[in-house]
Design a protein around this motif. Structure first.
Motif, PDB file in Angstrom:
ATOM      1  N   ALA A 102       0.818  -1.212   0.000  1.00 45.97           N
ATOM      2  CA  ALA A 102       0.000   0.000   0.000  1.00 45.97           C
ATOM      3  C   ALA A 102       0.849   1.258   0.000  1.00 45.97           C
ATOM      4  CB  ALA A 102      -0.927  -0.002   1.215  1.00 45.97           C
ATOM      5  N   GLY A 103       2.125   1.150   0.338  1.00 46.61           N
ATOM      6  CA  GLY A 103       3.007   2.310   0.396  1.00 46.61           C
ATOM      7  C   GLY A 103       3.363   2.678   1.819  1.00 46.61           C
ATOM      8  N   ALA A 104       3.963   3.867   1.985  1.00 44.41           N
ATOM      9  CA  ALA A 104       4.459   4.290   3.296  1.00 44.41           C
ATOM     10  C   ALA A 104       4.333   5.803   3.436  1.00 44.41           C
ATOM     11  CB  ALA A 104       5.920   3.878   3.467  1.00 44.41           C
ATOM     12  N   PRO A 105       4.107   6.281   4.650  1.00 43.79           N
ATOM     13  CA  PRO A 105       4.064   7.731   4.872  1.00 43.79           C
ATOM     14  C   PRO A 105       5.454   8.340   4.809  1.00 43.79           C
ATOM     15  CG  PRO A 105       3.816   6.570   6.958  1.00 43.79           C
ATOM     16  CD  PRO A 105       3.829   5.515   5.891  1.00 43.79           C
ATOM     17  N   VAL A 106       5.514   9.568   4.318  1.00 44.28           N
ATOM     18  CA  VAL A 106       6.755  10.341   4.244  1.00 44.28           C
ATOM     19  C   VAL A 106       6.614  11.528   5.189  1.00 44.28           C
ATOM     20  CG1 VAL A 106       8.285  11.691   2.765  1.00 44.28           C
ATOM     21  CG2 VAL A 106       7.102   9.683   1.839  1.00 44.28           C
ATOM     22  N   LEU A 118       4.334   7.557  -0.172  1.00 44.19           N
ATOM     23  CA  LEU A 118       5.241   6.943  -1.135  1.00 44.19           C
ATOM     24  C   LEU A 118       4.727   5.563  -1.525  1.00 44.19           C
ATOM     25  CD1 LEU A 118       8.021   7.266  -2.576  1.00 44.19           C
ATOM     26  CD2 LEU A 118       9.003   5.987  -0.655  1.00 44.19           C
ATOM     27  N   PRO A 119       4.260   5.379  -2.765  1.00 46.37           N
ATOM     28  CA  PRO A 119       3.808   4.054  -3.197  1.00 46.37           C
ATOM     29  C   PRO A 119       4.970   3.080  -3.289  1.00 46.37           C
ATOM     30  CG  PRO A 119       3.012   5.797  -4.660  1.00 46.37           C
ATOM     31  CD  PRO A 119       4.074   6.400  -3.789  1.00 46.37           C
ATOM     32  N   GLN A 120       4.633   1.812  -3.325  1.00 45.69           N
ATOM     33  CA  GLN A 120       5.682   0.805  -3.494  1.00 45.69           C
ATOM     34  C   GLN A 120       6.220   0.819  -4.917  1.00 45.69           C
ATOM     35  OE1 GLN A 120       4.816  -3.568  -3.219  1.00 45.69           O
ATOM     36  NE2 GLN A 120       5.953  -3.400  -1.291  1.00 45.69           N
ATOM     37  N   GLU A 121       5.364   1.121  -5.891  1.00 42.32           N
ATOM     38  CA  GLU A 121       5.776   1.221  -7.292  1.00 42.32           C
ATOM     39  C   GLU A 121       5.003   2.358  -7.947  1.00 42.32           C
ATOM     40  OE1 GLU A 121       5.222  -2.420  -9.394  1.00 42.32           O
ATOM     41  OE2 GLU A 121       6.475  -3.600  -8.048  1.00 42.32           O
ATOM     42  N   GLN A 122       5.641   3.007  -8.918  1.00 45.72           N
ATOM     43  CA  GLN A 122       4.935   3.980  -9.735  1.00 45.72           C
ATOM     44  C   GLN A 122       5.631   4.115 -11.084  1.00 45.72           C
ATOM     45  OE1 GLN A 122       4.633   7.390  -7.211  1.00 45.72           O
ATOM     46  NE2 GLN A 122       6.821   7.691  -7.019  1.00 45.72           N
ATOM     47  N   THR A 123       4.940   4.700 -12.030  1.00 51.61           N
ATOM     48  CA  THR A 123       5.357   4.660 -13.433  1.00 51.61           C
ATOM     49  C   THR A 123       6.770   5.179 -13.659  1.00 51.61           C
ATOM     50  OG1 THR A 123       3.060   4.920 -14.116  1.00 51.61           O
ATOM     51  CG2 THR A 123       4.756   5.378 -15.763  1.00 51.61           C
TER      52      THR A 123
END
Length: 297
Positions: A102-106, A118-123
């Motif tokens: 799901a990602g993580a807070p910055v 911050l997503p785990q993956e992005q384009t």
């Protein structure tokens, strides 16, 4: 001797023996010396296991989800993103990426609330990040995005904090060093006596005075072949996390990302900020994993 004399002698001998025995029994004798009492051994004291002293900012165990937090990517412009305050500082041999799908807070700093997600993956990458400072519960990382567009504020490289519990930390002891004055690009592996240095370029093009190449520490954000950019001749473009300090956008895009790329004309201060190199250099740089630090001086 007469028989009577024999009896008298025997009686006297018996009497002497009796006296000796009685004297032995009643004569005072010296008591044996008292032996000192043994000193008791001190009881064994177990050494307590030391409790580690927490280092750095205190942990934050709050559960977060994305909610209304903006996605941290190359397009993000947010005044809450801190500009890197030590662009020539240390880079640790680690990259950090979100642990959870799901990602993580910055965080702008460990004492505050999240400013981005911050997503785990992005384009366009930007999710594998160099670690520049580490504590027991927190890591400081280089980020994609800008605090402001060029001309509207400071568009320099930005940083943020991730909780160690939210991150996967991966060893990476490779750094790309670009020396604009020496016209040299090196790939440096390891540290100290184990360090090796590979010179991959001794000439290239960099930004003009009006559109300078950003200096300081940044990272490989994304690598891609873009056929529509004919000047690259089909060679990969290695995009960096740093953006132009004078261009708010470029070529119709709302970003002005610095990159290594091929160009037929590739020597001297002639570019819009990108570093123009030959085909072999683009191929070598394209082999590096995203998140690899790049230091431009």
């Amino acid at each position: 001797m007469t028989k009577r004399g024999i009896w008298i002698g025997a009686a006297i001998a018996i009497a002497v023996v009796v006296v000796v025995i009685v004297a032995y029994l009643v004569w005072p004798r010296e008591a044996p010396a008292a032996q000192p009492a043994p000193t008791p051994s001190p009881a064994a004291t177990a050494t307590p296991t030391p409790t580690p002293t927490p280092s750095g900012p205190p942990a934050n165990d709050t559960a977060y989800d994305q909610g209304d937090l903006p996605i941290d990517d190359v397009f993000l412009v947010d005044a809450a993103l801190p500009v890197d305050d030590d662009p020539t500082g240390e880079i640790l041999p680690l990259t950090a990426s979100p642990r959870d799908a799901a990602g993580a807070p910055v965080f702008a700093d460990p004492s505050g609330e999240p400013i981005a997600w911050l997503p785990q993956e992005q384009t366009y990458g930007g999710t594998d990040l160099p670690v520049v400072e580490m504590h027991e519960s927190w890591v400081k990382v280089l980020l994609a995005g800008r605090q402001a567009r060029a001309g509207e504020g400071d568009a320099s490289q930005v940083v943020g904090w991730l909780r160690v519990s939210d991150a996967v930390l991966t060893p990476n002891d490779v750094v790309v060093e670009v020396d604009l004055d020496a016209h040299a690009i090196d790939i440096v592996t390891g540290d100290g006596s184990d360090q090796s240095r590979e010179r991959i370029a001794d000439d290239f093009a960099w930004g003009t005075e009006a559109t300078p190449t950003p200096v300081g520490r940044t990272f490989v954000m994304h690598t891609e072949v873009v056929p529509s950019l004919a000047y690259t001749r089909g060679h990969p473009i290695v995009y960096l996390g740093a953006q132009s300090s004078t261009l708010a956008g470029f070529d119709g895009q709302d970003v002005a990302v610095t990159a290594f790329h091929y160009h037929d004309v590739r020597s001297g201060a002639i570019s819009n900020g990108c570093i123009r190199v030959d085909a072999d250099v683009t191929s070598r740089l394209a082999e590096l994993p995203v998140g690899t630090p790049v230091v431009i001086s």
